[in-house]
Design a protein around this motif. Structure first.
Motif, PDB file in Angstrom:
ATOM      1  N   PHE A 108       0.722  -1.399   0.005  1.00 57.23           N
ATOM      2  CA  PHE A 108      -0.022  -0.184   0.110  1.00 57.23           C
ATOM      3  C   PHE A 108       0.898   1.300   0.046  1.00 57.23           C
ATOM      4  O   PHE A 108       0.615   2.290  -0.908  1.00 57.23           O
ATOM      5  CB  PHE A 108      -0.887   0.004   1.167  1.00 57.23           C
ATOM      6  CG  PHE A 108      -1.619   1.279   1.344  1.00 57.23           C
ATOM      7  CD1 PHE A 108      -2.769   1.619   0.820  1.00 57.23           C
ATOM      8  CD2 PHE A 108      -1.251   2.082   2.563  1.00 57.23           C
ATOM      9  CE1 PHE A 108      -3.263   2.962   0.981  1.00 57.23           C
ATOM     10  CE2 PHE A 108      -1.584   3.477   2.943  1.00 57.23           C
ATOM     11  CZ  PHE A 108      -2.585   3.816   2.240  1.00 57.23           C
ATOM     12  N   ILE A 109       1.936   1.376   0.861  1.00 57.69           N
ATOM     13  CA  ILE A 109       2.921   2.578   0.803  1.00 57.69           C
ATOM     14  C   ILE A 109       3.534   2.702  -0.244  1.00 57.69           C
ATOM     15  O   ILE A 109       3.616   3.844  -0.784  1.00 57.69           O
ATOM     16  CB  ILE A 109       3.521   2.478   2.103  1.00 57.69           C
ATOM     17  CG1 ILE A 109       2.628   2.356   3.419  1.00 57.69           C
ATOM     18  CG2 ILE A 109       4.560   3.659   2.153  1.00 57.69           C
ATOM     19  CD1 ILE A 109       3.617   2.093   4.832  1.00 57.69           C
ATOM     20  N   ALA A 110       4.065   1.598  -0.639  1.00 57.87           N
ATOM     21  CA  ALA A 110       5.122   1.738  -2.036  1.00 57.87           C
ATOM     22  C   ALA A 110       3.921   2.071  -3.094  1.00 57.87           C
ATOM     23  O   ALA A 110       4.475   3.251  -4.062  1.00 57.87           O
ATOM     24  CB  ALA A 110       5.382   0.375  -2.461  1.00 57.87           C
ATOM     25  N   ILE A 111       2.933   1.742  -3.392  1.00 57.39           N
ATOM     26  CA  ILE A 111       2.151   2.010  -4.524  1.00 57.39           C
ATOM     27  C   ILE A 111       1.787   3.310  -4.348  1.00 57.39           C
ATOM     28  O   ILE A 111       1.501   4.368  -5.245  1.00 57.39           O
ATOM     29  CB  ILE A 111       1.177   1.209  -4.869  1.00 57.39           C
ATOM     30  CG1 ILE A 111       1.630  -0.203  -5.362  1.00 57.39           C
ATOM     31  CG2 ILE A 111       0.153   1.647  -5.798  1.00 57.39           C
ATOM     32  CD1 ILE A 111       2.279  -0.175  -6.492  1.00 57.39           C
ATOM     33  N   LEU A 112       1.108   3.832  -3.251  1.00 57.53           N
ATOM     34  CA  LEU A 112       0.991   5.166  -2.801  1.00 57.53           C
ATOM     35  C   LEU A 112       1.794   6.147  -3.141  1.00 57.53           C
ATOM     36  O   LEU A 112       1.715   7.394  -3.685  1.00 57.53           O
ATOM     37  CB  LEU A 112       0.163   5.204  -1.670  1.00 57.53           C
ATOM     38  CG  LEU A 112      -0.363   6.631  -1.020  1.00 57.53           C
ATOM     39  CD1 LEU A 112      -1.558   6.966  -1.771  1.00 57.53           C
ATOM     40  CD2 LEU A 112      -0.670   6.594   0.476  1.00 57.53           C
ATOM     41  N   LEU A 156       4.415   5.975  -5.183  1.00 52.64           N
ATOM     42  CA  LEU A 156       4.754   5.900  -6.484  1.00 52.64           C
ATOM     43  C   LEU A 156       3.685   6.588  -7.249  1.00 52.64           C
ATOM     44  O   LEU A 156       3.855   7.497  -8.197  1.00 52.64           O
ATOM     45  CB  LEU A 156       4.766   4.473  -7.179  1.00 52.64           C
ATOM     46  CG  LEU A 156       5.966   3.825  -6.998  1.00 52.64           C
ATOM     47  CD1 LEU A 156       6.041   2.146  -7.603  1.00 52.64           C
ATOM     48  CD2 LEU A 156       7.329   4.282  -7.187  1.00 52.64           C
ATOM     49  N   ALA A 157       2.341   6.364  -6.971  1.00 54.18           N
ATOM     50  CA  ALA A 157       1.229   7.024  -7.502  1.00 54.18           C
ATOM     51  C   ALA A 157       1.328   8.778  -7.161  1.00 54.18           C
ATOM     52  O   ALA A 157       0.895   9.178  -7.870  1.00 54.18           O
ATOM     53  CB  ALA A 157       0.015   6.327  -7.101  1.00 54.18           C
ATOM     54  N   GLY A 158       1.411   8.814  -6.053  1.00 48.36           N
ATOM     55  CA  GLY A 158       1.655  10.336  -5.458  1.00 48.36           C
ATOM     56  C   GLY A 158       2.744  11.054  -6.402  1.00 48.36           C
ATOM     57  O   GLY A 158       2.442  12.171  -6.698  1.00 48.36           O
ATOM     58  N   VAL A 159       4.004  10.354  -6.546  1.00 45.40           N
ATOM     59  CA  VAL A 159       5.001  11.313  -7.337  1.00 45.40           C
ATOM     60  C   VAL A 159       4.606  11.399  -8.702  1.00 45.40           C
ATOM     61  O   VAL A 159       4.709  12.503  -9.588  1.00 45.40           O
ATOM     62  CB  VAL A 159       6.245  10.283  -7.078  1.00 45.40           C
ATOM     63  CG1 VAL A 159       7.303  10.913  -8.131  1.00 45.40           C
ATOM     64  CG2 VAL A 159       6.917  10.511  -5.768  1.00 45.40           C
ATOM     65  N   LEU A 213       5.810   7.113 -12.561  1.00 48.50           N
ATOM     66  CA  LEU A 213       6.987   6.224 -11.691  1.00 48.50           C
ATOM     67  C   LEU A 213       5.832   5.030 -11.397  1.00 48.50           C
ATOM     68  O   LEU A 213       6.519   4.139 -10.796  1.00 48.50           O
ATOM     69  CB  LEU A 213       7.213   6.871 -10.325  1.00 48.50           C
ATOM     70  CG  LEU A 213       8.178   7.989 -10.566  1.00 48.50           C
ATOM     71  CD1 LEU A 213       8.580   8.316  -8.838  1.00 48.50           C
ATOM     72  CD2 LEU A 213       9.414   7.424 -11.372  1.00 48.50           C
ATOM     73  N   ILE A 214       4.673   4.797 -12.072  1.00 49.10           N
ATOM     74  CA  ILE A 214       3.930   3.602 -11.896  1.00 49.10           C
ATOM     75  C   ILE A 214       3.632   2.798 -13.126  1.00 49.10           C
ATOM     76  O   ILE A 214       3.260   3.600 -14.007  1.00 49.10           O
ATOM     77  CB  ILE A 214       2.853   4.179 -11.020  1.00 49.10           C
ATOM     78  CG1 ILE A 214       2.105   2.776 -10.280  1.00 49.10           C
ATOM     79  CG2 ILE A 214       1.799   4.915 -11.627  1.00 49.10           C
ATOM     80  CD1 ILE A 214       0.989   3.418  -9.197  1.00 49.10           C
ATOM     81  N   LEU A 259      10.841   1.312  -5.846  1.00 53.04           N
ATOM     82  CA  LEU A 259      10.362   0.027  -5.264  1.00 53.04           C
ATOM     83  C   LEU A 259      11.452  -0.686  -4.254  1.00 53.04           C
ATOM     84  O   LEU A 259      11.103  -0.884  -3.265  1.00 53.04           O
ATOM     85  CB  LEU A 259       9.758  -0.817  -6.301  1.00 53.04           C
ATOM     86  CG  LEU A 259       8.249  -0.636  -6.816  1.00 53.04           C
ATOM     87  CD1 LEU A 259       7.638  -1.414  -7.558  1.00 53.04           C
ATOM     88  CD2 LEU A 259       7.235  -0.355  -5.388  1.00 53.04           C
ATOM     89  N   VAL A 260      12.552  -0.887  -4.991  1.00 54.80           N
ATOM     90  CA  VAL A 260      13.541  -1.679  -4.174  1.00 54.80           C
ATOM     91  C   VAL A 260      14.294  -0.661  -2.785  1.00 54.80           C
ATOM     92  O   VAL A 260      13.994  -1.272  -1.743  1.00 54.80           O
ATOM     93  CB  VAL A 260      14.784  -1.809  -5.145  1.00 54.80           C
ATOM     94  CG1 VAL A 260      15.862  -2.417  -4.104  1.00 54.80           C
ATOM     95  CG2 VAL A 260      14.412  -3.134  -5.800  1.00 54.80           C
TER      96      VAL A 260
END
Length: 156
Positions: free
Chosen positions: A17-21, A23-26, A34-35, A136-137
């Motif tokens: 959740f945090i990672a995708i949020l 990436l989506a936010g950026v 970035l997604i 992501l990494v």
């Protein structure tokens, strides 16, 4: 269900959740995307199975870059053909195995070029593919260090 399994499931889901949020936010508020859909599947490996060989930075970053490059090359040769899309996926899988960068979510990358509403150019390899995979990494590394549940990346 035992508490260990529940805790692992919640930690993995929270990490994804945090990672995708992020990436989506950026992507939404920044200047670069970035997604991409395969990153959702990458999050499954990065946060639920971080110690797996398929989840390691070499595999995540290398797999995504390699397969996207193959997709771009085949799309450039013959856009919108099922045979070339299929060949791109097959070759991408073979190259990931040969280069020891196998990352199953990256197997979808060649199809992105063939299914996109508008043509994706070489810039797509930098953003979102490379920059998103690296981020992501980095996020997985920070998340696992903060939670203390897993050691990521694994030193082999």
């Amino acid at each position: 269900m035992d508490t260990h399994t529940l805790k692992h499931a919640l930690l993995a889901g929270t990490g994804g959740f945090i990672a995708i949020l992020l990436l989506a936010g950026v992507s939404e508020f920044g200047t670069a995307a970035l997604i991409m859909a395969p990153f959702g599947a990458s999050c499954v490996l990065l946060f639920a199975l971080p110690e797996a060989a398929l989840s390691q930075p070499r595999n995540v970053i290398g797999g995504h870059l390699l397969t996207a490059t193959v997709g771009l090359a085949f799309y450039s040769l013959a856009p919108n053909t099922a045979v070339f899309a299929s060949l791109a996926v097959g070759l991408a899988i073979s190259l990931m195995v040969l280069t020891k960068t196998t990352h199953p979510p990256a197997g979808a990358n060649p199809l992105l070029f063939f299914l996109a509403a508008k043509p994706l150019g070489a810039w797509f390899l930098l953003t979102p593919v490379a920059s998103g995979a690296i981020l992501l990494v980095l996020l997985a590394t920070l998340y696992h260090r903060a939670t203390g549940k897993f050691s990521y990346p694994v030193k082999r």
